[in-house]
Write an enzyme that holds these catalytic residues in place. Structure first.
Site, PDB file in Angstrom:
ATOM      1  CE  LYS A   1       5.586  -7.870 -13.276  1.00  0.00           C
ATOM      2  NZ  LYS A   1       4.628  -8.872 -13.783  1.00  0.00           N
TER       3      LYS A   1
ATOM      4  CE  LYS B   1      -1.211 -11.510 -11.554  1.00  0.00           C
ATOM      5  NZ  LYS B   1      -0.480 -10.696 -12.531  1.00  0.00           N
TER       6      LYS B   1
ATOM      7  CG  HIS C   1      -1.940  -1.073   1.229  1.00  0.00           C
ATOM      8  ND1 HIS C   1      -2.486  -1.632   2.354  1.00  0.00           N
ATOM      9  CD2 HIS C   1      -2.523  -1.730   0.203  1.00  0.00           C
ATOM     10  CE1 HIS C   1      -3.354  -2.560   2.038  1.00  0.00           C
ATOM     11  NE2 HIS C   1      -3.396  -2.653   0.730  1.00  0.00           N
ATOM     12  CG  HIS C   2       4.930   1.654  -1.833  1.00  0.00           C
ATOM     13  ND1 HIS C   2       4.569   0.499  -2.493  1.00  0.00           N
ATOM     14  CD2 HIS C   2       5.660   2.351  -2.733  1.00  0.00           C
ATOM     15  CE1 HIS C   2       5.077   0.519  -3.713  1.00  0.00           C
ATOM     16  NE2 HIS C   2       5.742   1.628  -3.870  1.00  0.00           N
TER      17      HIS C   2
ATOM     18  CE  LYS D   1      -4.016  -1.309 -13.461  1.00  0.00           C
ATOM     19  NZ  LYS D   1      -4.783  -2.547 -13.595  1.00  0.00           N
TER      20      LYS D   1
ATOM     21  CG  ASP E   1       9.779   5.647 -12.774  1.00  0.00           C
ATOM     22  OD1 ASP E   1      10.034   5.372 -11.593  1.00  0.00           O
ATOM     23  OD2 ASP E   1      10.642   6.070 -13.580  1.00  0.00           O
TER      24      ASP E   1
ATOM     25  CB  SER F   1      -2.784  -1.406 -16.860  1.00  0.00           C
ATOM     26  OG  SER F   1      -3.403  -2.561 -17.343  1.00  0.00           O
TER      27      SER F   1
HETATM   28  P1  NAD Z   1      -3.084 -16.499 -21.692  1.00  0.00           P
HETATM   29  O1  NAD Z   1      -4.075 -17.276 -20.898  1.00  0.00           O
HETATM   30  O2  NAD Z   1      -3.588 -15.516 -22.687  1.00  0.00           O
HETATM   31  O3  NAD Z   1      -2.054 -17.458 -22.449  1.00  0.00           O
HETATM   32  C1  NAD Z   1      -1.333 -18.492 -21.854  1.00  0.00           C
HETATM   33  C2  NAD Z   1      -1.034 -19.509 -22.949  1.00  0.00           C
HETATM   34  O4  NAD Z   1      -0.159 -20.505 -22.433  1.00  0.00           O
HETATM   35  C3  NAD Z   1      -2.287 -20.230 -23.439  1.00  0.00           C
HETATM   36  O5  NAD Z   1      -2.332 -20.199 -24.840  1.00  0.00           O
HETATM   37  C4  NAD Z   1      -2.126 -21.648 -22.896  1.00  0.00           C
HETATM   38  O6  NAD Z   1      -2.733 -22.625 -23.711  1.00  0.00           O
HETATM   39  C5  NAD Z   1      -0.606 -21.775 -22.906  1.00  0.00           C
HETATM   40  N1  NAD Z   1      -0.113 -22.826 -22.020  1.00  0.00           N
HETATM   41  C6  NAD Z   1      -0.616 -23.263 -20.839  1.00  0.00           C
HETATM   42  N2  NAD Z   1       0.130 -24.267 -20.352  1.00  0.00           N
HETATM   43  C7  NAD Z   1       1.131 -24.467 -21.239  1.00  0.00           C
HETATM   44  C8  NAD Z   1       2.224 -25.375 -21.300  1.00  0.00           C
HETATM   45  N3  NAD Z   1       2.427 -26.263 -20.340  1.00  0.00           N
HETATM   46  N4  NAD Z   1       3.068 -25.313 -22.363  1.00  0.00           N
HETATM   47  C9  NAD Z   1       2.868 -24.401 -23.351  1.00  0.00           C
HETATM   48  N5  NAD Z   1       1.835 -23.522 -23.349  1.00  0.00           N
HETATM   49  C10 NAD Z   1       0.978 -23.555 -22.306  1.00  0.00           C
HETATM   50  O7  NAD Z   1      -2.170 -15.793 -20.586  1.00  0.00           O
HETATM   51  P2  NAD Z   1      -1.269 -14.502 -20.781  1.00  0.00           P
HETATM   52  O8  NAD Z   1      -2.070 -13.317 -20.357  1.00  0.00           O
HETATM   53  O9  NAD Z   1      -0.619 -14.533 -22.112  1.00  0.00           O
HETATM   54  O10 NAD Z   1      -0.191 -14.730 -19.609  1.00  0.00           O
HETATM   55  C11 NAD Z   1       0.934 -15.563 -19.789  1.00  0.00           C
HETATM   56  C12 NAD Z   1       1.959 -15.260 -18.725  1.00  0.00           C
HETATM   57  O11 NAD Z   1       2.322 -13.878 -18.792  1.00  0.00           O
HETATM   58  C13 NAD Z   1       1.508 -15.496 -17.284  1.00  0.00           C
HETATM   59  O12 NAD Z   1       2.604 -15.893 -16.514  1.00  0.00           O
HETATM   60  C14 NAD Z   1       1.071 -14.117 -16.840  1.00  0.00           C
HETATM   61  O13 NAD Z   1       1.113 -13.969 -15.430  1.00  0.00           O
HETATM   62  C15 NAD Z   1       2.107 -13.265 -17.534  1.00  0.00           C
HETATM   63  N6  NAD Z   1       1.708 -11.864 -17.723  1.00  0.00           N
HETATM   64  C16 NAD Z   1       0.607 -11.533 -18.431  1.00  0.00           C
HETATM   65  C17 NAD Z   1       0.284 -10.192 -18.620  1.00  0.00           C
HETATM   66  C18 NAD Z   1      -0.885  -9.746 -19.468  1.00  0.00           C
HETATM   67  O14 NAD Z   1      -0.987  -8.544 -19.731  1.00  0.00           O
HETATM   68  N7  NAD Z   1      -1.753 -10.625 -19.921  1.00  0.00           N
HETATM   69  C19 NAD Z   1       1.101  -9.193 -18.055  1.00  0.00           C
HETATM   70  C20 NAD Z   1       2.233  -9.568 -17.343  1.00  0.00           C
HETATM   71  C21 NAD Z   1       2.532 -10.914 -17.189  1.00  0.00           C
END
Ligand code: NAD
Length: 476
Positions: free
Chosen positions: A100, A112, A70-71, A76, A105, A368
């Site tokens: 992150k 989460k 909460h700093h 988010k 910034d 975002s």
């Molecule tokens: P998503 O659900 O859109 O896509 C994930 C993909 O990974 C899917 O297509 C799924 O079928 C595939 N998958 C699942 N298990 C798998 C495996 N064992 N081997 C290969 N592929 C596999 O999710 P996303 O939003 O793209 O998020 C992916 C990662 O990125 C997560 O770790 C998430 O926390 C991180 N992330 C996402 C965002 C965002 O803006 N969406 C931002 C920062 C970090």
């Protein structure tokens, strides 16, 4: 992940991995222990169970929202739908969000959310019910709001879920003028910002592109400067993985393998990502893509010959049991926590450069933030200045043409005259953020002689949070 490897990777707490990295970073920060403990701890953990009627049955849903810090407010962070969701995972992802945001910034505390469901086997109607009920639970406990806590998409969620969250919030908090800023990652027609969908993948691309411009680092791993012709493997073709793949492909990199749940495909001459997506839509799988080789054990794709490996699916996919077989020279952590601390050590000793998640996938939260600002100002980026800039540019160009007595070709003129659109401003803000972030981490690594980019990124983040606490003071 096979059951065998899953049990290996799941054998320890994800949160303790972050704590280990935090403690390594703390060695470079001369400060009182108490404040470091406060920064490390999760400030609020809300674990809930609520009932959902599915047909005639009642199903109990387990869900979480964790506010790590909460700093800065609001908090988010995304919301994840996965059957593997648990408290440890949500706490870790919330903590990663705090660091992150500090690195790029973005003035938010980390948070989460997670709902323990498999969206692939639940009907859309029931996903909507669960999303709306989850939102109402957050409202009841004051865990959502434009100035409190602002969710976004993550693994298993996207624009559709963010729209439902917004609509539920709007319905239950009638008359709140800034309600639209209660969630980001919305469709553009519902107050989203252009460029949010691809932001994380594009940020991953900008970060790796910047690294590949560095002569010193490229020399250390025996690669040429630049992205052109570099062999790339991407795991996960979801929001982040697909967009990252597309930007790498468009920049001249060769996507030699793509891995999904059902298996992976490989072609050493390169895969056309857009065509793979068409094939996936038509057949329901990436396998059997023309002129590519199927790899049944999808994890094996991580071990193929390549220059850059981008894990963009889930955490803990590179662990102590496969780290030695990884051939990539650069690993770009698009997913959160894809490399375990043991694997990190093994790969570090091999000289692999790991670009850490707390910096590399920050493009999503950066845009975002732009969306949240747009929502609070209730005006589209570029709306006020686009025409003005075009008129000014036209006049300037006329002066230049008149004084040079030369006409500028019409196509060039169009380019120069163009005022900024929303997408131009968002992408330029994202590019600037990712480039600055990379150099701040790299410079700190060099000046303090820090062992790797991950620990340098933690040092950068913790220092910024300390600064915030020191200036704020501690209440009461
Ligand atoms: P998503 O659900 O859109 O896509 C994930 C993909 O990974 C899917 O297509 C799924 O079928 C595939 N998958 C699942 N298990 C798998 C495996 N064992 N081997 C290969 N592929 C596999 O999710 P996303 O939003 O793209 O998020 C992916 C990662 O990125 C997560 O770790 C998430 O926390 C991180 N992330 C996402 C965002 C965002 O803006 N969406 C931002 C920062 C970090």
């Amino acid at each position: 992940m096979s059951k065998k490897n899953q049990s290996k990777a799941d054998a320890y707490s994800f949160f303790s991995c972050i704590e280990k990295n935090f403690d390594k970073a703390a060695r470079y920060i001369p400060i009182k222990k108490g404040l470091l403990e406060q920064i490390k701890a999760c400030n609020a953990v809300y674990r809930m169970h609520f009932p959902i009627k599915i047909g005639k049955e009642i199903q109990v849903i387990e869900a979480y929202r964790v506010q790590h810090s909460h700093h800065k407010l609001p908090c988010k962070g995304g919301i994840r739908y996965s059957i593997k969701v648990n408290q440890d995972e949500v706490m870790t992802l919330a903590a990663l969000m705090t660091y992150k945001c500090a690195i790029v910034d973005v003035p938010f505390g980390g948070a989460k959310g997670g709902i323990k469901i498999d969206p692939q086997i639940i009907s859309v109607e029931n996903i909507e019910k669960i999303t709306r009920r989850y939102t109402s639970e957050l409202i009841k406990k004051n865990f959502i709001g434009p100035g409190i806590d602002v969710p976004a998409p993550d693994y298993g969620t996207g624009e559709r879920e963010m729209s439902w969250i917004f609509d539920t919030f709007l319905s239950l908090t009638h008359g709140e003028v800034d309600a639209i800023a209660c969630v980001t990652g919305k469709p553009v027609s519902q107050g989203g910002v252009r460029g949010r969908k691809e932001a994380t993948g594009l940020g991953v691309f900008y970060g790796i592109r910047e690294l590949c411009k560095m002569k010193e680092e490229m020399l250390s791993v025996g690669l040429d400067v630049g992205l052109n012709g570099k062999k790339v493997i991407i795991q996960g073709l979801g929001n982040v993985g697909y967009h990252a793949a597309k930007f790498f492909h468009d920049a001249g990199a060769i996507i030699v393998a793509l891995a999904e749940r059902e298996g992976a495909i490989y072609n050493k001459k390169g895969l056309n990502v857009s065509n793979v997506i068409i094939h996936l839509k038509n057949t329901g799988s990436i396998l059997n893509f023309p002129e590519s080789k199927n790899i049944e054990d999808t994890e094996k794709a991580l071990e193929l010959e390549c220059d850059i490996l981008i894990p963009a699916a889930l955490e803990n996919v590179i662990h102590k049991y496969n780290a030695n077989r990884i051939k990539a020279k650069i690993i770009g952590e698009a997913a959160n926590g894809p490399v375990t601390p043991e694997a990190d050590d093994i790969l570090g000793k091999k000289g692999v450069i790991i670009v850490p998640d707390i910096y590399l996938n920050a493009g999503g939260v950066t845009v975002s933030y732009f969306e949240w600002l747009k929502n609070l100002s209730h005006v589209r980026y570029g709306r006020m200045e686009k025409r003005f800039s075009e008129n000014m540019n036209t006049e300037l160009l006329q002066v230049i043409e008149n004084s040079c007595k030369k006409k500028i070709p019409i196509e060039e003129k169009k380019m120069i005259l163009r005022g900024p659109r929303e997408i131009d401003l968002v992408r330029s803000g994202l590019e600037d953020t990712m480039i600055n972030g990379f150099h701040k981490i790299r410079d700190l690594k060099k000046s303090l002689k820090i062992e790797n980019l991950r620990i340098a990124a933690f040092v950068l983040a913790i220092n910024k949070i300390i600064d915030s606490y020191e200036k704020l003071g501690i209440f009461p």
